[in-house]
Design a protein around this motif. Sequence first.
Motif, PDB file in Angstrom:
ATOM      1  N   ALA A   1     -44.018 -21.801-122.348  1.00 57.21           N
ATOM      2  CA  ALA A   1     -44.119 -22.829-123.390  1.00 57.21           C
ATOM      3  C   ALA A   1     -44.889 -22.348-124.612  1.00 57.21           C
ATOM      4  O   ALA A   1     -45.136 -23.126-125.536  1.00 57.21           O
ATOM      5  CB  ALA A   1     -44.802 -24.069-122.821  1.00 57.21           C
ATOM      6  N   ALA A   2     -45.267 -21.072-124.648  1.00 61.11           N
ATOM      7  CA  ALA A   2     -46.027 -20.518-125.781  1.00 61.11           C
ATOM      8  C   ALA A   2     -45.121 -19.652-126.645  1.00 61.11           C
ATOM      9  O   ALA A   2     -44.393 -18.794-126.132  1.00 61.11           O
ATOM     10  CB  ALA A   2     -47.201 -19.695-125.274  1.00 61.11           C
ATOM     11  N   ALA A   3     -45.173 -19.855-127.955  1.00 65.49           N
ATOM     12  CA  ALA A   3     -44.362 -19.042-128.866  1.00 65.49           C
ATOM     13  C   ALA A   3     -44.724 -17.562-128.736  1.00 65.49           C
ATOM     14  O   ALA A   3     -43.852 -16.689-128.749  1.00 65.49           O
ATOM     15  CB  ALA A   3     -44.549 -19.512-130.300  1.00 65.49           C
ATOM     16  N   ILE A   4     -46.024 -17.281-128.606  1.00 62.09           N
ATOM     17  CA  ILE A   4     -46.491 -15.900-128.426  1.00 62.09           C
ATOM     18  C   ILE A   4     -47.568 -15.887-127.348  1.00 62.09           C
ATOM     19  O   ILE A   4     -48.483 -16.718-127.363  1.00 62.09           O
ATOM     20  CB  ILE A   4     -47.088 -15.316-129.727  1.00 62.09           C
ATOM     21  CG1 ILE A   4     -46.077 -15.375-130.877  1.00 62.09           C
ATOM     22  CG2 ILE A   4     -47.539 -13.871-129.504  1.00 62.09           C
ATOM     23  CD1 ILE A   4     -46.648 -14.934-132.227  1.00 62.09           C
ATOM     24  N   THR A   5     -47.453 -14.952-126.406  1.00 66.73           N
ATOM     25  CA  THR A   5     -48.507 -14.718-125.418  1.00 66.73           C
ATOM     26  C   THR A   5     -49.233 -13.427-125.800  1.00 66.73           C
ATOM     27  O   THR A   5     -48.599 -12.374-125.960  1.00 66.73           O
ATOM     28  CB  THR A   5     -47.933 -14.595-123.999  1.00 66.73           C
ATOM     29  OG1 THR A   5     -47.410 -15.870-123.595  1.00 66.73           O
ATOM     30  CG2 THR A   5     -49.003 -14.166-122.999  1.00 66.73           C
TER      31      THR A   5
ATOM     32  N   ALA B   1     -47.330 -12.051-116.756  1.00 65.29           N
ATOM     33  CA  ALA B   1     -47.310 -12.933-117.920  1.00 65.29           C
ATOM     34  C   ALA B   1     -46.258 -12.461-118.929  1.00 65.29           C
ATOM     35  O   ALA B   1     -45.518 -13.277-119.501  1.00 65.29           O
ATOM     36  CB  ALA B   1     -48.689 -12.984-118.570  1.00 65.29           C
ATOM     37  N   ALA B   2     -46.182 -11.167-119.148  1.00 60.87           N
ATOM     38  CA  ALA B   2     -45.173 -10.626-120.068  1.00 60.87           C
ATOM     39  C   ALA B   2     -43.761 -10.925-119.561  1.00 60.87           C
ATOM     40  O   ALA B   2     -42.865 -11.269-120.331  1.00 60.87           O
ATOM     41  CB  ALA B   2     -45.372  -9.127-120.240  1.00 60.87           C
ATOM     42  N   HIS B   3     -43.579 -10.802-118.253  1.00 64.04           N
ATOM     43  CA  HIS B   3     -42.270 -11.104-117.648  1.00 64.04           C
ATOM     44  C   HIS B   3     -41.885 -12.563-117.876  1.00 64.04           C
ATOM     45  O   HIS B   3     -40.752 -12.863-118.277  1.00 64.04           O
ATOM     46  CB  HIS B   3     -42.314 -10.801-116.149  1.00 64.04           C
ATOM     47  CG  HIS B   3     -41.143 -11.339-115.389  1.00 64.04           C
ATOM     48  ND1 HIS B   3     -39.871 -10.793-115.483  1.00 64.04           N
ATOM     49  CD2 HIS B   3     -41.036 -12.396-114.523  1.00 64.04           C
ATOM     50  CE1 HIS B   3     -39.041 -11.483-114.719  1.00 64.04           C
ATOM     51  NE2 HIS B   3     -39.716 -12.449-114.129  1.00 64.04           N
ATOM     52  N   TYR B   4     -42.830 -13.478-117.637  1.00 58.25           N
ATOM     53  CA  TYR B   4     -42.547 -14.902-117.825  1.00 58.25           C
ATOM     54  C   TYR B   4     -42.234 -15.220-119.283  1.00 58.25           C
ATOM     55  O   TYR B   4     -41.359 -16.039-119.588  1.00 58.25           O
ATOM     56  CB  TYR B   4     -43.740 -15.746-117.365  1.00 58.25           C
ATOM     57  CG  TYR B   4     -43.904 -15.856-115.865  1.00 58.25           C
ATOM     58  CD1 TYR B   4     -42.824 -15.705-115.003  1.00 58.25           C
ATOM     59  CD2 TYR B   4     -45.152 -16.119-115.308  1.00 58.25           C
ATOM     60  CE1 TYR B   4     -42.984 -15.811-113.621  1.00 58.25           C
ATOM     61  CE2 TYR B   4     -45.318 -16.240-113.926  1.00 58.25           C
ATOM     62  CZ  TYR B   4     -44.238 -16.079-113.092  1.00 58.25           C
ATOM     63  OH  TYR B   4     -44.389 -16.203-111.740  1.00 58.25           O
ATOM     64  N   ALA B   5     -42.953 -14.586-120.200  1.00 60.63           N
ATOM     65  CA  ALA B   5     -42.716 -14.827-121.622  1.00 60.63           C
ATOM     66  C   ALA B   5     -41.307 -14.389-122.016  1.00 60.63           C
ATOM     67  O   ALA B   5     -40.565 -15.136-122.667  1.00 60.63           O
ATOM     68  CB  ALA B   5     -43.754 -14.090-122.457  1.00 60.63           C
ATOM     69  N   HIS B   6     -40.935 -13.193-121.608  1.00 58.46           N
ATOM     70  CA  HIS B   6     -39.615 -12.678-121.972  1.00 58.46           C
ATOM     71  C   HIS B   6     -38.490 -13.445-121.286  1.00 58.46           C
ATOM     72  O   HIS B   6     -37.383 -13.561-121.828  1.00 58.46           O
ATOM     73  CB  HIS B   6     -39.536 -11.191-121.646  1.00 58.46           C
ATOM     74  CG  HIS B   6     -40.292 -10.339-122.611  1.00 58.46           C
ATOM     75  ND1 HIS B   6     -40.817  -9.102-122.284  1.00 58.46           N
ATOM     76  CD2 HIS B   6     -40.634 -10.546-123.909  1.00 58.46           C
ATOM     77  CE1 HIS B   6     -41.421  -8.589-123.332  1.00 58.46           C
ATOM     78  NE2 HIS B   6     -41.323  -9.444-124.334  1.00 58.46           N
ATOM     79  N   LYS B   7     -38.772 -13.974-120.106  1.00 57.57           N
ATOM     80  CA  LYS B   7     -37.782 -14.793-119.400  1.00 57.57           C
ATOM     81  C   LYS B   7     -37.373 -15.990-120.249  1.00 57.57           C
ATOM     82  O   LYS B   7     -36.227 -16.440-120.213  1.00 57.57           O
ATOM     83  CB  LYS B   7     -38.372 -15.249-118.059  1.00 57.57           C
ATOM     84  CG  LYS B   7     -37.412 -16.006-117.164  1.00 57.57           C
ATOM     85  CD  LYS B   7     -38.099 -16.344-115.844  1.00 57.57           C
ATOM     86  CE  LYS B   7     -37.196 -17.172-114.940  1.00 57.57           C
ATOM     87  NZ  LYS B   7     -37.894 -17.511-113.651  1.00 57.57           N
ATOM     88  N   GLN B   8     -38.326 -16.508-121.045  1.00 54.41           N
ATOM     89  CA  GLN B   8     -38.062 -17.644-121.937  1.00 54.41           C
ATOM     90  C   GLN B   8     -37.810 -17.196-123.387  1.00 54.41           C
ATOM     91  O   GLN B   8     -37.852 -18.001-124.312  1.00 54.41           O
ATOM     92  CB  GLN B   8     -39.254 -18.614-121.901  1.00 54.41           C
ATOM     93  CG  GLN B   8     -39.439 -19.315-120.563  1.00 54.41           C
ATOM     94  CD  GLN B   8     -38.295 -20.252-120.234  1.00 54.41           C
ATOM     95  OE1 GLN B   8     -37.676 -20.816-121.130  1.00 54.41           O
ATOM     96  NE2 GLN B   8     -38.010 -20.422-118.947  1.00 54.41           N
ATOM     97  N   GLU B   9     -37.580 -15.885-123.557  1.00 53.78           N
ATOM     98  CA  GLU B   9     -37.292 -15.315-124.873  1.00 53.78           C
ATOM     99  C   GLU B   9     -38.444 -15.533-125.850  1.00 53.78           C
ATOM    100  O   GLU B   9     -38.242 -15.781-127.049  1.00 53.78           O
ATOM    101  CB  GLU B   9     -35.975 -15.873-125.440  1.00 53.78           C
ATOM    102  CG  GLU B   9     -34.778 -15.570-124.547  1.00 53.78           C
ATOM    103  CD  GLU B   9     -33.476 -16.148-125.087  1.00 53.78           C
ATOM    104  OE1 GLU B   9     -33.478 -16.650-126.235  1.00 53.78           O
ATOM    105  OE2 GLU B   9     -32.481 -16.109-124.364  1.00 53.78           O
ATOM    106  N   ARG B  10     -39.662 -15.437-125.330  1.00 55.88           N
ATOM    107  CA  ARG B  10     -40.871 -15.539-126.151  1.00 55.88           C
ATOM    108  C   ARG B  10     -41.434 -14.142-126.408  1.00 55.88           C
ATOM    109  O   ARG B  10     -41.190 -13.198-125.652  1.00 55.88           O
ATOM    110  CB  ARG B  10     -41.937 -16.364-125.436  1.00 55.88           C
ATOM    111  CG  ARG B  10     -41.476 -17.728-124.968  1.00 55.88           C
ATOM    112  CD  ARG B  10     -41.119 -18.647-126.114  1.00 55.88           C
ATOM    113  NE  ARG B  10     -40.984 -20.029-125.647  1.00 55.88           N
ATOM    114  CZ  ARG B  10     -40.573 -21.026-126.412  1.00 55.88           C
ATOM    115  NH1 ARG B  10     -40.265 -20.821-127.674  1.00 55.88           N
ATOM    116  NH2 ARG B  10     -40.471 -22.255-125.910  1.00 55.88           N
TER     117      ARG B  10
END
Length: 334
Positions: A152-156, A175-184
């Motif tokens: 849910a974060a635009a940038i981690t 955390a990086a994996h989860y961010a990229h999973k949501q195209e963040r």
Amino acid sequence: MTQTRFDVLTIGNAIVDIIVPVAPGFIEAEGMTKGIMHLIDTDRAEDLYGKMPATRQQISGGSAANTAAGVASLGGRAAFVGKVADDALGDVFDADFNDIGVHYTTSRLKNGALTARCMIFVSDDGERTMNTYLGACQQLTEQDIIEDEIGAAAITYMEGFLWDPQEAKKAFVLAAHYAHKQERATAFTLSDPFCVGRYRAEFLDLMRSKTIDYVFANVHELKSLYETDDLGEAVRQVAKDTEMAAITMGAEGAMVVHNGEVTSVPAFPIDHVVDATGAGDLFAAGFLLATARGQSLESALQTGCLAASEVISHIGARPLVALDGLVEKHGLAG
């Protein structure tokens, strides 16, 4: 894609900064070297904390935590992930973030190390002697990384210091994996030249593997990463290795390297530097928030430099005025 709840979510060491003035002779009597940062163990941390007067100033700290606080001060939606213990200083950290509007829900460490603290003794000449106990902040694990929050974060944004403990390193990658999973987007700061020296190959792999999209560094850290004294050469190298690199240059301002092109802005002038602590953290706050909101690279650099200029004009790593007001005053995009 999950709906955006946060502009910037930061992950890092959760440390309570405790600042107190001391009488002449105290530093020497306690066996410290004036002006130096000492890493200390639990017993020493409890002993020194017990000797600090009740008038001590206590505020949540740590590099990525300072960045989250900066994002909130700029009017952004900020979140932080970092580990504190179930103790009194953990309460201080939690209450402070609640007061400034940073989303913070990381579970407390129970029956283990104490909340991390940096005890800063200020001599009558203004010299700061630090004693740092890392404690609970090094106990961050994959279980503390919540997929829904990261997504849910635009940038981690994460700090390089997380790369020291093995379990925190795993949390960083997850955390990086989860961010990229949501195209963040993902970002990290190199943190310190000595940190770069310890993990140069691994940091380069994070960048080249696209685990990390944006890199933050100062000139010394960037030169250390590429083992060169030539800033131009370091910039040419980082342009090949990452989508975007934001580089702070002290009094000379800052630059960003994006798609091989360099954009730079001058620093905001101030009367004199009082305390450079937190300058890079607040620069990152301004740059990240502007980027998360789709502003130009020049505007992102200017916002970062403005935030940094405020924090170096006084003691402490947190802004003393609302940064969103400063942004408006200087006519930057909000």
